[in-house]
Design a protein around this motif. Structure first.
Motif, mmCIF file in Angstrom:
data_model
loop_
_atom_site.group_PDB
_atom_site.id
_atom_site.type_symbol
_atom_site.label_atom_id
_atom_site.label_comp_id
_atom_site.label_asym_id
_atom_site.label_seq_id
_atom_site.Cartn_x
_atom_site.Cartn_y
_atom_site.Cartn_z
ATOM 1 N N UNK A 150 3.360 6.015 14.035
ATOM 2 C CA UNK A 150 3.825 6.195 12.654
ATOM 3 C C UNK A 150 4.131 4.862 11.974
ATOM 4 N N UNK A 151 4.318 4.928 10.666
ATOM 5 C CA UNK A 151 4.543 3.709 9.876
ATOM 6 C C UNK A 151 5.737 2.893 10.392
ATOM 7 N N UNK A 152 6.834 3.588 10.732
ATOM 8 C CA UNK A 152 8.051 2.857 11.148
ATOM 9 C C UNK A 152 7.786 2.042 12.417
ATOM 10 N N UNK A 153 7.022 2.622 13.354
ATOM 11 C CA UNK A 153 6.708 1.906 14.600
ATOM 12 C C UNK A 153 5.828 0.701 14.310
ATOM 13 N N UNK B 94 -4.569 1.518 2.867
ATOM 14 C CA UNK B 94 -3.955 1.944 4.136
ATOM 15 C C UNK B 94 -5.009 2.289 5.171
ATOM 16 N N UNK B 95 -6.080 2.948 4.729
ATOM 17 C CA UNK B 95 -7.150 3.303 5.669
ATOM 18 C C UNK B 95 -7.822 2.051 6.230
ATOM 19 N N UNK B 96 -7.876 1.002 5.433
ATOM 20 C CA UNK B 96 -8.487 -0.252 5.898
ATOM 21 C C UNK B 96 -7.515 -1.033 6.778
ATOM 22 N N UNK B 97 -6.236 -1.045 6.377
ATOM 23 C CA UNK B 97 -5.253 -1.890 7.069
ATOM 24 C C UNK B 97 -4.827 -1.341 8.432
ATOM 25 N N UNK B 98 -4.615 -0.021 8.530
ATOM 26 C CA UNK B 98 -3.955 0.484 9.746
ATOM 27 C C UNK B 98 -4.761 0.248 11.032
ATOM 28 N N UNK C 227 0.833 -1.205 0.000
ATOM 29 C CA UNK C 227 0.000 0.000 0.000
ATOM 30 C C UNK C 227 0.870 1.258 0.000
ATOM 31 N N UNK C 228 1.894 1.277 0.874
ATOM 32 C CA UNK C 228 2.771 2.460 0.975
ATOM 33 C C UNK C 228 3.547 2.657 -0.333
ATOM 34 N N UNK D 182 -1.773 6.280 9.120
ATOM 35 C CA UNK D 182 -1.296 5.272 10.070
ATOM 36 C C UNK D 182 -1.492 5.748 11.514
ATOM 37 N N UNK D 183 -1.177 7.042 11.766
ATOM 38 C CA UNK D 183 -1.363 7.572 13.124
ATOM 39 C C UNK D 183 -2.829 7.553 13.519
ATOM 40 N N UNK D 184 -3.701 7.953 12.582
ATOM 41 C CA UNK D 184 -5.134 7.976 12.897
ATOM 42 C C UNK D 184 -5.689 6.566 13.082
#
Ligand SMILES: [Fe+2]
Length: 379
Positions: free
Chosen positions: A317-320, A208-212, A187-188, A310-312
């Motif tokens: 964040x993505x890296x974490x 991304x909105x679905x996965x995070x 996705x990214x 990702x934060x929302x």
């Protein structure tokens, strides 16, 4: 060709309907995960002539493709059904596309024999591990020793896709975490790809909105077993698959293949290890080294947008999120092995990265020790 996609608990029971008038069906799958799951009973109950190729292994090699294609050329199926993870999907694509051809599969995977526009049989894909999105793409990866071969042709896209999250209920957590990393990476990467289109970017954002939120919940609970999470993970992974089918992937995937071929690192884990540093690398693109057609500022907006999603969704964040999924896979503090990256950076996927990546960039950002991990070979 756009596959007809059905997603939801129990949709796999629609297989007889999807097969329609097919008289000879060749099922392509792996061994243990297939027998452990509900798909085996479904196939056993089909009221048609069925044969199976059960030799799919993670990171499939040319030998498996040759075996499966030879079986198909002798059996002449009306339909090929791939059941399993991304590896089973990839072998099923090769079988369906090459069943009606005469040459050694290797020559098609090297691009020296032309792939016909039409298949001799239909292709139905049933993913049992959400992540690769391979059920929605028209390309497959096959290894010949340490060399990566590719099938990339519109006819490799399925006619029907049945995504049934109930089939993923027996997937071990480390495998699920690796597959989730693949979905997130795709996705990214699709969002920032040089070849992205408005349609693929929209699919990548939806993915991304679905996965995070799923990844946030699964990593805090330490499991993907909750049915609601599995359904959303399958949906997000399929969206990411549809996105990369248009945009293709970028440097994280290009650099992942040698880690899988040479060190047996699970594909999604290998992608995640490189994606983690490429986020910062691509964010720092300048006018001199960006490849993104809209320039470095637009690229930064795309990456900032992915970070915001990702934060929302997951609160980090993505890296974490990548670190948490790597830990869930069973890896903490893994270093990427040191190697010569020049050849890995010379192909189309690396050229699709929105900022130039050099061998020195990889060494500088990805560390480089030869400390390797154990027990991480999953598909
Ligand atoms: Fe992937």
């Amino acid at each position: 060709m756009t596959p007809e996609v059905r997603i939801g608990g129990g949709v796999v029971s629609r297989l007889p309907e999807v097969l329609g008038q097919a008289r000879r069906v060749l099922v392509v799958h792996g061994r243990r995960s297939f027998r452990a799951g509900a798909a085996a009973a479904l196939v056993d109950g089909l009221a048609t002539d069925v044969r199976s190729y059960a030799g799919v292994r993670p990171n499939p090699d040319l030998r498996q493709v040759r075996e499966a294609v030879a079986l198909a050329r002798e059996y002449r199926p009306d339909a090929v059904v791939g059941i399993g993870g991304g590896s089973a999907m990839d072998v099923a694509k090769c079988v369906a596309v090459l069943a009606g051809c005469a040459d050694d599969p290797r020559s098609y995977l090297l691009g020296s024999s032309p792939i016909p526009e039409r298949r001799s049989c239909r292709l139905i894909q049933i993913p049992t591990i959400a992540g690769s999105g391979s059920e929605l793409t028209c390309f497959a990866t096959v290894y010949a020793g340490h060399r990566k071969l590719s099938l990339d042709h519109p006819s490799a896209r399925a006619d029907h896709v049945l995504i049934d999250p109930d089939l993923a209920s027996t997937v071990p957590t480390p495998v699920a975490a690796a597959s989730a990393l693949d979905a997130m990476g795709q996705a990214v990467e699709s969002a920032w790809a040089v070849a992205a289109t408005p349609e693929s970017r929209d699919l990548a954002v939806q993915a991304l909105e679905t996965l995070t939120p799923v990844l946030g919940a699964a990593t805090s609970r330490g499991t993907f077993t909750e049915p609601g999470l599995r359904t959303e993970l399958a949906r997000g992974a399929a969206l990411a698959g549809a996105a990369i089918n248009i945009s293709r992937t970028t440097a994280a995937h290009a650099l992942s293949y040698p880690l899988t071929a040479r060190y047996g690192i699970a594909h999604g884990v290998a992608v995640g290890l490189h994606l983690r540093w490429l986020i910062g690398h691509n964010s720092a693109a300048t006018a001199a080294d960006t490849r993104h057609p809209d320039g470095p500022e637009a690229l930064r907006r795309i990456i900032d947008d992915s970070q915001r999603i990702c934060r929302e969704g997951a609160g980090v964040p993505l890296e974490t999120m990548i670190d948490r999924l790597l830990a869930m896979h069973g890896l903490d503090g893994l270093q990427i092995p040191r190697r010569q990256w020049h050849e890995d950076l010379s192909g189309g996927r690396a050229a699709n990265n929105p900022r130039v990546v050099s061998h020195e960039d990889v060494l500088r950002n990805a560390g480089g020790t030869t400390r390797l991990m154990h027990g991480s070979r999953h598909s």
